[in-house]
Each structure stands twice: as C-alpha cells, then as structure tokens.
Design a protein around this motif. Sequence first.
Motif, short mmCIF file in Angstrom:
data_model
loop_
_atom_site.label_atom_id
_atom_site.label_comp_id
_atom_site.label_asym_id
_atom_site.label_seq_id
_atom_site.Cartn_x
_atom_site.Cartn_y
_atom_site.Cartn_z
N ASP A 21 0.84 -1.21 0.00
CA ASP A 21 0.00 0.00 0.00
C ASP A 21 0.86 1.25 0.00
O ASP A 21 0.56 2.24 -0.69
CB ASP A 21 -0.91 0.03 1.24
CG ASP A 21 -2.01 -1.02 1.17
OD1 ASP A 21 -2.18 -1.64 0.11
OD2 ASP A 21 -2.70 -1.20 2.19
N PHE A 22 1.92 1.22 0.77
CA PHE A 22 2.82 2.38 0.84
C PHE A 22 3.45 2.65 -0.53
O PHE A 22 3.48 3.79 -1.00
CB PHE A 22 3.91 2.13 1.90
CG PHE A 22 4.96 3.21 1.94
CD1 PHE A 22 4.69 4.45 2.50
CD2 PHE A 22 6.23 2.99 1.41
CE1 PHE A 22 5.66 5.45 2.53
CE2 PHE A 22 7.20 3.98 1.44
CZ PHE A 22 6.91 5.21 2.00
N LEU A 23 3.94 1.61 -1.17
CA LEU A 23 4.59 1.80 -2.48
C LEU A 23 3.59 2.32 -3.52
O LEU A 23 3.94 3.15 -4.36
CB LEU A 23 5.23 0.49 -2.95
CG LEU A 23 6.43 0.02 -2.12
CD1 LEU A 23 6.96 -1.32 -2.65
CD2 LEU A 23 7.56 1.06 -2.12
N THR A 48 -8.70 0.99 3.27
CA THR A 48 -7.90 0.83 4.49
C THR A 48 -8.55 -0.17 5.44
O THR A 48 -7.86 -1.00 6.03
CB THR A 48 -7.76 2.19 5.20
OG1 THR A 48 -7.27 3.14 4.26
CG2 THR A 48 -6.81 2.12 6.36
N LEU A 49 -9.87 -0.07 5.59
CA LEU A 49 -10.56 -1.00 6.50
C LEU A 49 -10.41 -2.44 6.02
O LEU A 49 -10.17 -3.35 6.81
CB LEU A 49 -12.05 -0.65 6.60
CG LEU A 49 -12.42 0.70 7.21
CD1 LEU A 49 -13.94 0.83 7.33
CD2 LEU A 49 -11.77 0.90 8.57
N LEU A 50 -10.56 -2.65 4.71
CA LEU A 50 -10.43 -4.01 4.17
C LEU A 50 -9.04 -4.57 4.47
O LEU A 50 -8.89 -5.72 4.88
CB LEU A 50 -10.67 -4.01 2.66
CG LEU A 50 -12.14 -3.98 2.21
CD1 LEU A 50 -12.26 -3.65 0.73
CD2 LEU A 50 -12.82 -5.32 2.49
N HIS A 51 -8.02 -3.74 4.26
CA HIS A 51 -6.65 -4.21 4.52
C HIS A 51 -6.38 -4.35 6.02
O HIS A 51 -5.72 -5.28 6.46
CB HIS A 51 -5.64 -3.27 3.85
CG HIS A 51 -5.61 -3.41 2.36
ND1 HIS A 51 -4.70 -2.78 1.55
CD2 HIS A 51 -6.37 -4.16 1.53
CE1 HIS A 51 -4.92 -3.11 0.29
NE2 HIS A 51 -5.93 -3.94 0.25
N ASP A 52 -6.93 -3.41 6.80
CA ASP A 52 -6.77 -3.48 8.26
C ASP A 52 -7.30 -4.77 8.84
O ASP A 52 -6.69 -5.36 9.74
CB ASP A 52 -7.59 -2.36 8.93
CG ASP A 52 -6.75 -1.15 9.16
OD1 ASP A 52 -5.59 -1.13 8.70
OD2 ASP A 52 -7.25 -0.20 9.80
N ASP A 53 -8.47 -5.18 8.36
CA ASP A 53 -9.07 -6.40 8.92
C ASP A 53 -8.20 -7.61 8.61
O ASP A 53 -8.13 -8.54 9.41
CB ASP A 53 -10.49 -6.59 8.36
CG ASP A 53 -11.48 -5.61 8.98
OD1 ASP A 53 -11.18 -5.09 10.08
OD2 ASP A 53 -12.54 -5.36 8.39
N VAL A 54 -7.53 -7.57 7.46
CA VAL A 54 -6.61 -8.67 7.14
C VAL A 54 -5.41 -8.61 8.08
O VAL A 54 -5.00 -9.62 8.66
CB VAL A 54 -6.14 -8.58 5.67
CG1 VAL A 54 -5.02 -9.57 5.38
CG2 VAL A 54 -7.31 -8.81 4.72
#
Lengths: 338, 338
Positions: free
Chosen positions: A127-129, B94-100
């Motif tokens: 995500d950062f890249l 962000t929420l989708l990735h956070d939950d992972v």
Amino acid sequence: MGVVLNLEQGKREPATIQALLDMTAADMGRVNKLILSKAGSDVEMIPEVANHLISSGGKRLRPMLTLAAAQMFGYSGENHVKLATSVEFMHTATLLHDDVVDESDLRRGKKTARTIWGNQASVLVGDFLLGQAFRMMVEVGSLEALDILSAAASIIAEGEVMQLAAAKNLDTTEDEHFAVIKAKTAALFSAAAEVGPVIANASKNDRAALRSYGTNLGLAFQLIDDALDYGGSSKDLGKNTGDDFREGKVTLPVILAYRRGTSDERAFWKSAIEDGNTDEAALERATGLMTRHGAIADTIGRASHFGEIARDALAPLAATPQKSALIEVIDFCIRRVV
Amino acid sequence: MGVVLNLEQGKREPATIQALLDMTAADMGRVNKLILSKAGSDVEMIPEVANHLISSGGKRLRPMLTLAAAQMFGYSGENHVKLATSVEFMHTATLLHDDVVDESDLRRGKKTARTIWGNQASVLVGDFLLGQAFRMMVEVGSLEALDILSAAASIIAEGEVMQLAAAKNLDTTEDEHFAVIKAKTAALFSAAAEVGPVIANASKNDRAALRSYGTNLGLAFQLIDDALDYGGSSKDLGKNTGDDFREGKVTLPVILAYRRGTSDERAFWKSAIEDGNTDEAALERATGLMTRHGAIADTIGRASHFGEIARDALAPLAATPQKSALIEVIDFCIRRVV
C-alpha cells in the motif's frame, strides 16, 4: 518445448534486450536512485521489506519500456524517470500483494517478503509503495499520464480478483483466461509504454501504437511465463518448474491440455488442480499430457500471435533505435523459452 | 468513564452532527450513488465484497467533511462529490486491509469481509477501491487535490506499518503513539477537510485552517475510539468493549495505565498484551487499573486537547453554518464517549 521453438525459429541468434539495456542505462541509473529514495521511510520496516523485493533481481522491463518510449519521441526532461519509477513501484506493490494472495514462499528463487516479515507487512508496504507511486505521478503533473496509470491500477486489481474467482476452475475458457491476463499483466505493460509518448506530447496515433504494443507484449510475456513453468530452467526464471502446478493455477497450458484431454485425463487434472494431488509423479504426468496435446507448443504459438500484433503496432513508426530495441524485446520475451 | 466526562461537561445537551447531516444530505445522496456505481465491476466478487463493507453502516463522516468544507467556501460544481467519494473509498480500502492485518472477525458488529470471502479478496478489492479512488481524483483534475490525497495514501500506509512494528510494545511512548495515529487516522481526516477549500480556490490560510482542523479532529476521534473500547456501549460503537484488549493493541489507555503502574501491574500488562492472557477476568482487571490511574479520563482529556486545537484552527474563519457544523463535529466526536 525448446525443440519445438528451435524448429520454428531456425538458426536465429539468441534474443537479448541489449539495445534496450544500453539506451536506458543512464536513465535507469536515475530510476534506481529514485527507487531507493522513494522506498525510504523513517519507519524502518518499510525500506527493509521494499528493498528485499526491489533488490531481488527483477529485470525492470516495465520501467525500461517507459524510458525507451519517451526517448523514442524525443522527450527531454526528468519526468520519464519519475513515471518509470512509479511503474516499477506499482509492479512491486502488486508482487507483494500477489504473494500474500497466492501464499507463495519463493519468488525469483528468494524467500518472499511475507515469509520473512509476514503477510501484514507485505500488504501494508505494498500500500505504501502504491501511495508513493501516485505521489510521483502527481509530481509529474500530467493528468493524461495519471489517467492512464490510475486506470491501470484499478484494472490490475480487477484482473487479480477475476483470477481469484476463477481459481481452480478447469472449465475456464481460453477467452476468459485472456481477459484475466490482459487485466492483471498486460494493463501495466500497456500503461508503461503509453505514458512515454504522452509526456513527450506525441500524436494520438503514436500513443495508440505504444499502448497496443504494450498490451500485446504483456500478453505474450505472461503466456511465455506460464509455458516456462512447465519446462523452463529454474535458473533462468528464478522460479522452479512446476510452481504453478503445485499452486493449482489454471494457466493456458493447463486449459489446453484439459480441454483436449480424454475423460480419464480430465479426471487426473481435477485431482491435481482441484484436490491438490501435485507430487512429482503428477507433475511428470501433467507435462507428458501437455506434450502429447501440444499444449506448451500452442501456448507459445498464442504468445507469438500476440507478439506479431505488438510488432505490427509499431510498424508505421519511423525507424529509430528505440523502435528496433522495442521489437527486440518482443523476440526476447518469446525466445526466452528456448 | 461516563461519569468523569459528565462532570467535565456539566449539563450540555447531548452532541449530535445533525447540522452536518442536514447540510450535506443532498450531496451525500450523490456520493452514495457514485459509491455504488464506482464499486461496480463485471467481476461479480468486487461489488459483493465492496458493498458488504460500504453498506455496513459507517457514519461516512470523512466524505461529509469534504462536502461541508467545499460548501463553506462557496464551491459550486460536482467535483466535491467525486472527491468525497474518493475519500470514502480510501477509507474503505484501508478497512479491508486493516481487517486482514489485524485478523479481525467483526467490524461494526458484522462479520468482516475476510471471514466471508477470505483475506485474498479483501486485499484485492481494497486495491481495486484505491485504484478507483485515484481515477475519480484524476477526473476532478486538480493536481493540488491529487497531491494532498496521494500523500495521505502513503502516510496512512506508513502509519499502519509503524503500528505493526510497534505491535505489543508496551514501552511505546505517548509521543510515538501520537505519531502512529496522526498517520493512520488523522492524515485522511486532514486531507478530507483540506481538499474542500482547495477545489473552491480558497486562500492558503483557509486551506491551512481546514487542514489543521482535520488533523486534530482525527487525533481526537481516534483517541475517543480507543477510550470507548474500554467502556463504550457496544451498541453505539458496533464493536464490543474489549476488542482492542483481546487483540493486544497498545492504545493510549493501555500506555498510560502501563507507565503509571506498579511493577506488579506492569507484569500483568505484559502477560495480557504480549502473551495474550485476555480473558474476562483480565479485561476486568485492565479496566480497573485504567480507572485507578485515570488512564481513560486522561485519554479523553488528550482528545479534548486536540479538539480545542481543531476548534481554534477554525476560529479566524467567518461565521457560517458550515463552520458551526464542523465545530459541532468536534463536540460529537468527544462526547460520544458519554
């Protein structure tokens, strides 16, 4: 497979991308510096994870396409370096996320980031890249280039989801498979090539030529990659023969062998791909069936077809060293299978 | 905690964001339509996953900030709707990735996408939504807005990695923690608020005011969220009290209780956060220790501090309904703890 292709190609010299390497060497030096600088962060883990993948010896073909395509139309400035770096970052982000999605342990013969730092770091550094890629594009300030690259970002993700939804589905048709690889692989090749003429203010026709070149080169590249997995030397490829098979991936060689197979053979493919029975004996049988049905040779044939389209896309352009170099890339992509 | 805050706030009416809801209702109708349309794809799984989260009843505070901030400076056009939708997509991604990353099973009281469709789909659909967010920003065509939002995308990911690197580290200082939440939460609030005046061609000072408002509102919002986890009612919050504790998250209430604790207490925190001993009895002890050391009250106090800065950021601006509404949001964020 080597044999098949040698017959087709007669006695041509082994293909290289030396011309492309030479003409982009100076610019690639700047790209590599920019990669290091933009993968930097006070958050230690970010450069660690990013550099692990960045330094793992990819060819950096995509950024070289951007650089050569910009040079081809007389671009002078620094923005092609920024866009080339953005393209490489988009690619790297995709690889980080791919390895999580595919649960891969090795990439180019090295441990994947996710096996060292975990899935979490791989998702977030990806995500950062991607964020950094967009920042560089914004710095360039070309809304047209932004449009092309942001569309590619959506399409790539769409292609990955398509692939996920079709995972282990042996009934995937060849057309459906082309739709997947067009999105997940060819879209970035296409965008990488097109943004060159865009920042050089080249004509609509020139943009369209490079876009079409990129799309078809990307399709050829992916198909050869899929063929190599059933016969390439793991040394060249940095991945082991049979990786796709063991991961149950439905690539074109599998699709062709399955569709052309007897009902017994189709039962074998189901047991391998759907149920994961993929030991050495199974891999040997799979490769044998592919050979019997010409599945590898025809995968390479399909790749050659797209390669021809890529070549014709460039045909109307004036003869330049860049044009020759980009055509050489097509040959390289297809002939690396030898 | 409710008691502590009631004492502070005397007899004020319960805070609402009604004014903000009313003034953005028409625009939010358009945002909601655009969300549905841009989360669409021929790849079935994409709208399925996206809509699961999108329809799960978030407040959509961030896009409302963008809309109100644009209105505040007399913006007329459609671009604020596109930017507000982009902001919400960035948040959803962000929420989708956070939950992972957090391996969460519930969000706002509903199963997370990853428990229904898997981590893979959550990563990839997040990537798709981020791509779509950028495409909409590019359509708007403001390089300044693109600059602000693409920078936020990088910074959010950086904040998430910081949080990951500091995970379960009880020695995290308050300053280090503020750096994390400034990046992972406040950066998007800040960008959401700033792009309003940007597309309305407001002055540098107005932009800076909204940016500062957003940053500090975001900090306050996150701190209250962290306080609520140790005492809010799960009905309001859509998450269960103690979720952060059970996930071993080092939030400000934990940091304060740990730093102020006896060596026995610190041993308890280590066993809970580092070793995962977080049963009901442990949660009860944790809450008890926080109360004894004033950790929740002081977390709310810190939030109020940032709330005051947010309020003062807007102070020089002319009195408008939008200004009052945005100030009401500060009160709402802080007083939802009651």
